[in-house]
Design a protein around this motif. Sequence first.
Motif, PDB file in Angstrom:
ATOM      1  N   VAL A  49     -60.346 -12.860   1.794  1.00  0.00           N
ATOM      2  CA  VAL A  49     -59.614 -12.998   0.534  1.00  0.00           C
ATOM      3  C   VAL A  49     -60.514 -13.195  -0.679  1.00  0.00           C
ATOM      4  O   VAL A  49     -60.025 -13.191  -1.811  1.00  0.00           O
ATOM      5  N   GLU A  50     -61.809 -13.347  -0.466  1.00  0.00           N
ATOM      6  CA  GLU A  50     -62.755 -13.498  -1.573  1.00  0.00           C
ATOM      7  C   GLU A  50     -62.747 -12.243  -2.434  1.00  0.00           C
ATOM      8  O   GLU A  50     -62.958 -11.148  -1.949  1.00  0.00           O
ATOM      9  N   LYS A  51     -62.483 -12.409  -3.735  1.00  0.00           N
ATOM     10  CA  LYS A  51     -62.391 -11.258  -4.639  1.00  0.00           C
ATOM     11  C   LYS A  51     -63.584 -11.135  -5.575  1.00  0.00           C
ATOM     12  O   LYS A  51     -63.782 -10.099  -6.188  1.00  0.00           O
ATOM     13  N   GLU A  52     -64.375 -12.160  -5.689  1.00  0.00           N
ATOM     14  CA  GLU A  52     -65.506 -12.140  -6.622  1.00  0.00           C
ATOM     15  C   GLU A  52     -66.626 -11.217  -6.151  1.00  0.00           C
ATOM     16  O   GLU A  52     -67.285 -10.565  -6.942  1.00  0.00           O
ATOM     17  N   LYS A  54     -67.825  -7.955  -4.247  1.00  0.00           N
ATOM     18  CA  LYS A  54     -67.343  -6.647  -3.813  1.00  0.00           C
ATOM     19  C   LYS A  54     -68.137  -6.219  -2.584  1.00  0.00           C
ATOM     20  O   LYS A  54     -69.290  -5.802  -2.687  1.00  0.00           O
ATOM     21  N   ARG A  55     -67.540  -6.344  -1.400  1.00  0.00           N
ATOM     22  CA  ARG A  55     -68.216  -5.997  -0.168  1.00  0.00           C
ATOM     23  C   ARG A  55     -67.195  -5.830   0.959  1.00  0.00           C
ATOM     24  O   ARG A  55     -66.058  -6.250   0.861  1.00  0.00           O
ATOM     25  N   LEU A  78     -52.188 -12.883   5.441  1.00  0.00           N
ATOM     26  CA  LEU A  78     -52.087 -12.169   4.158  1.00  0.00           C
ATOM     27  C   LEU A  78     -50.625 -11.960   3.764  1.00  0.00           C
ATOM     28  O   LEU A  78     -50.253 -12.137   2.597  1.00  0.00           O
ATOM     29  N   ASP A  81     -49.316 -15.085   2.545  1.00  0.00           N
ATOM     30  CA  ASP A  81     -49.880 -15.354   1.216  1.00  0.00           C
ATOM     31  C   ASP A  81     -49.337 -14.395   0.166  1.00  0.00           C
ATOM     32  O   ASP A  81     -49.910 -14.257  -0.916  1.00  0.00           O
ATOM     33  N   ILE A  83     -49.093 -11.059   0.103  1.00  0.00           N
ATOM     34  CA  ILE A  83     -49.661  -9.729  -0.059  1.00  0.00           C
ATOM     35  C   ILE A  83     -48.655  -8.748   0.542  1.00  0.00           C
ATOM     36  O   ILE A  83     -48.155  -8.963   1.646  1.00  0.00           O
ATOM     37  N   LYS A  87     -49.599  -2.789   1.756  1.00  0.00           N
ATOM     38  CA  LYS A  87     -50.990  -2.695   1.304  1.00  0.00           C
ATOM     39  C   LYS A  87     -51.980  -3.028   2.411  1.00  0.00           C
ATOM     40  O   LYS A  87     -53.183  -2.941   2.208  1.00  0.00           O
TER      41      LYS A  87
END
Length: 100
Positions: A49-52, A54-55, A78, A81, A83, A87
């Motif tokens: 869930v880390e969005k900062e 990009k990987r 997800l 949460d 989502i 998706k």
Amino acid sequence: MKISTLIPQEKIIERLRYENPWWVTQVIPELYRSMSKRLYFNLFYPFVVEKEIKRAVVLMGPRRVGKTVMMFHTIDQLIQDKISPQKLFLLVSIILFISI
């Protein structure tokens, strides 16, 4: 030879729907919901869930240690949460060899 001529589009869509039942049901299959979360789920999920950063997140390990179960539990979390299930895409069983 075009890849699209090897497998009919209807069969591809059918397989994707089979592999991603939550697109319709909004939940993961009961088989996976009934299994306990893997001990390392709480370590793995924050990377997903880390969005900062990009990987891609790679989940690897020996056979039969619970990688597929981890993926289904991740999808379940997800959805919980908020989502959209549409998706969330999982493809685990198609192996395609071209021009071997």
